[in-house]
Design a protein around this motif. Sequence first.
Motif, PDB file in Angstrom:
ATOM      1  N   UNK A  25       0.919  -1.312  -0.010  1.00 39.73           N
ATOM      2  CA  UNK A  25       0.136  -0.135   0.057  1.00 39.73           C
ATOM      3  C   UNK A  25       0.775   1.186  -0.206  1.00 39.73           C
ATOM      4  N   UNK A  26       2.398   1.132   0.275  1.00 38.78           N
ATOM      5  CA  UNK A  26       3.022   2.331   0.188  1.00 38.78           C
ATOM      6  C   UNK A  26       4.314   2.148  -0.475  1.00 38.78           C
ATOM      7  N   UNK A  27       5.226   2.881  -0.643  1.00 37.82           N
ATOM      8  CA  UNK A  27       6.546   2.737  -1.220  1.00 37.82           C
ATOM      9  C   UNK A  27       7.589   2.692  -0.321  1.00 37.82           C
ATOM     10  N   UNK A  28       7.495   2.342   1.142  1.00 34.48           N
ATOM     11  CA  UNK A  28       8.228   2.468   2.155  1.00 34.48           C
ATOM     12  C   UNK A  28       8.836   0.917   2.143  1.00 34.48           C
ATOM     13  N   UNK A  29      10.304   0.468   1.944  1.00 29.88           N
ATOM     14  CA  UNK A  29      10.610  -0.698   2.062  1.00 29.88           C
ATOM     15  C   UNK A  29      11.638  -0.682   3.106  1.00 29.88           C
ATOM     16  N   UNK A  30      11.865  -1.709   3.881  1.00 33.54           N
ATOM     17  CA  UNK A  30      12.739  -1.953   5.080  1.00 33.54           C
ATOM     18  C   UNK A  30      13.359  -3.054   4.480  1.00 33.54           C
ATOM     19  N   UNK A  31      14.846  -3.166   4.817  1.00 34.60           N
ATOM     20  CA  UNK A  31      15.748  -4.006   4.646  1.00 34.60           C
ATOM     21  C   UNK A  31      16.790  -4.306   5.679  1.00 34.60           C
ATOM     22  N   UNK A  32      17.059  -5.491   6.463  1.00 34.90           N
ATOM     23  CA  UNK A  32      17.871  -5.333   7.274  1.00 34.90           C
ATOM     24  C   UNK A  32      19.601  -5.660   6.873  1.00 34.90           C
ATOM     25  N   UNK A  33      20.629  -5.603   7.750  1.00 35.92           N
ATOM     26  CA  UNK A  33      21.722  -5.866   7.266  1.00 35.92           C
ATOM     27  C   UNK A  33      22.007  -7.428   7.080  1.00 35.92           C
ATOM     28  N   UNK A  34      23.112  -7.655   6.559  1.00 33.07           N
ATOM     29  CA  UNK A  34      23.298  -9.075   6.443  1.00 33.07           C
ATOM     30  C   UNK A  34      23.926  -9.474   7.755  1.00 33.07           C
ATOM     31  N   UNK A  35      23.261 -10.719   8.454  1.00 35.03           N
ATOM     32  CA  UNK A  35      23.943 -11.163   9.783  1.00 35.03           C
ATOM     33  C   UNK A  35      24.310 -12.440   9.673  1.00 35.03           C
ATOM     34  N   UNK A  36      25.196 -12.863  10.614  1.00 34.30           N
ATOM     35  CA  UNK A  36      25.616 -14.304  10.422  1.00 34.30           C
ATOM     36  C   UNK A  36      24.846 -14.777  11.708  1.00 34.30           C
ATOM     37  N   UNK A  37      24.363 -16.056  11.394  1.00 28.05           N
ATOM     38  CA  UNK A  37      23.727 -17.004  12.392  1.00 28.05           C
ATOM     39  C   UNK A  37      24.807 -18.115  12.616  1.00 28.05           C
ATOM     40  N   UNK A  38      25.167 -18.513  13.840  1.00 26.79           N
ATOM     41  CA  UNK A  38      26.263 -19.524  14.004  1.00 26.79           C
ATOM     42  C   UNK A  38      25.938 -20.899  13.956  1.00 26.79           C
ATOM     43  N   UNK A  39      24.402 -21.219  14.211  1.00 27.88           N
ATOM     44  CA  UNK A  39      24.130 -22.383  14.376  1.00 27.88           C
ATOM     45  C   UNK A  39      22.725 -22.595  13.800  1.00 27.88           C
ATOM     46  N   UNK A  40      22.530 -22.477  12.501  1.00 26.34           N
ATOM     47  CA  UNK A  40      21.120 -22.578  12.172  1.00 26.34           C
ATOM     48  C   UNK A  40      20.811 -24.099  11.471  1.00 26.34           C
ATOM     49  N   UNK A  41      19.776 -24.379  11.229  1.00 24.87           N
ATOM     50  CA  UNK A  41      19.575 -25.811  10.896  1.00 24.87           C
ATOM     51  C   UNK A  41      18.921 -25.779   9.658  1.00 24.87           C
ATOM     52  N   UNK A  42      19.755 -26.678   8.630  1.00 20.99           N
ATOM     53  CA  UNK A  42      19.474 -26.599   7.332  1.00 20.99           C
ATOM     54  C   UNK A  42      19.467 -27.908   6.770  1.00 20.99           C
ATOM     55  N   UNK A  43      18.450 -28.318   5.984  1.00 24.01           N
ATOM     56  CA  UNK A  43      18.344 -29.628   5.436  1.00 24.01           C
ATOM     57  C   UNK A  43      19.381 -29.642   4.556  1.00 24.01           C
ATOM     58  N   UNK A  44      20.136 -30.997   4.886  1.00 27.43           N
ATOM     59  CA  UNK A  44      21.533 -31.388   4.045  1.00 27.43           C
ATOM     60  C   UNK A  44      21.185 -31.513   2.565  1.00 27.43           C
ATOM     61  N   UNK A  45      20.157 -32.541   2.198  1.00 33.35           N
ATOM     62  CA  UNK A  45      19.955 -32.520   0.724  1.00 33.35           C
ATOM     63  C   UNK A  45      19.116 -31.370   0.009  1.00 33.35           C
ATOM     64  N   UNK A  46      18.278 -30.907   0.479  1.00 31.68           N
ATOM     65  CA  UNK A  46      17.653 -29.839  -0.338  1.00 31.68           C
ATOM     66  C   UNK A  46      18.025 -28.363   0.126  1.00 31.68           C
ATOM     67  N   UNK A  47      18.867 -28.229   1.140  1.00 29.39           N
ATOM     68  CA  UNK A  47      19.608 -27.041   1.231  1.00 29.39           C
ATOM     69  C   UNK A  47      18.530 -25.896   1.768  1.00 29.39           C
TER      70      UNK A  47
END
Length: 191
Positions: free
Chosen positions: A39-61
């Motif tokens: 509804x408006x033209x205001x867009x927010x974006x965060x900095x790139x952050x590093x998460x040290x222990x996120x959980x990712x599926x090995x096969x599908x990434x």
Amino acid sequence: MRKILKAIIIVCIIFSAIPTWGKIKCTPIYIFGSAISFTDSLVYITDIQILDSAWVDDKTDFLLKRHEYSNQLRSYFTQQGISSRTCLVEFATNEKKILKKYARLRKKLNGTKKHPKHYDLREIDEEEFTFSIIQPDVIYDDGTSASISKKDKKRLEKSKDKKSRGSLKNNGRRGNNEGEEDTPPAMPPRH
């Protein structure tokens, strides 16, 4: 002929119902989020952050509980009194991929010189908002859970060192100094 066709369809349905999830691994990731309202033209974006222990599926990434990371961003905006935002989260397991995704999003939002987009792009610093790690409810058949490998621990330390030195390519921004504008480099004169 119909019986054979039905049998083939049933076999296909059975094989498509088998889960394709691989083993879950705990790995450091790079992550950033964006919040857009239609509804408006205001867009927010965060900095790139590093998460040290996120959980990712090995096969599908695929990042587990990805929707909860975007919910963290949505709840941040709700606390700030800004509602009705669509929050998206992008992640990658290496620095080059996340910088490419970050630059692509910024280019889409800023447009080109010939066809500029009219979005008001606002950045959220890491001091204002940080993602927190979400633990999945994954325990394997043998009773163990996923853990971070030695290789990933080394990569994490290297990434954190880069981030602390400020050499994470300045989060995909061209301006190096705080007061410097985001302008393209000057063209050399033609002779």
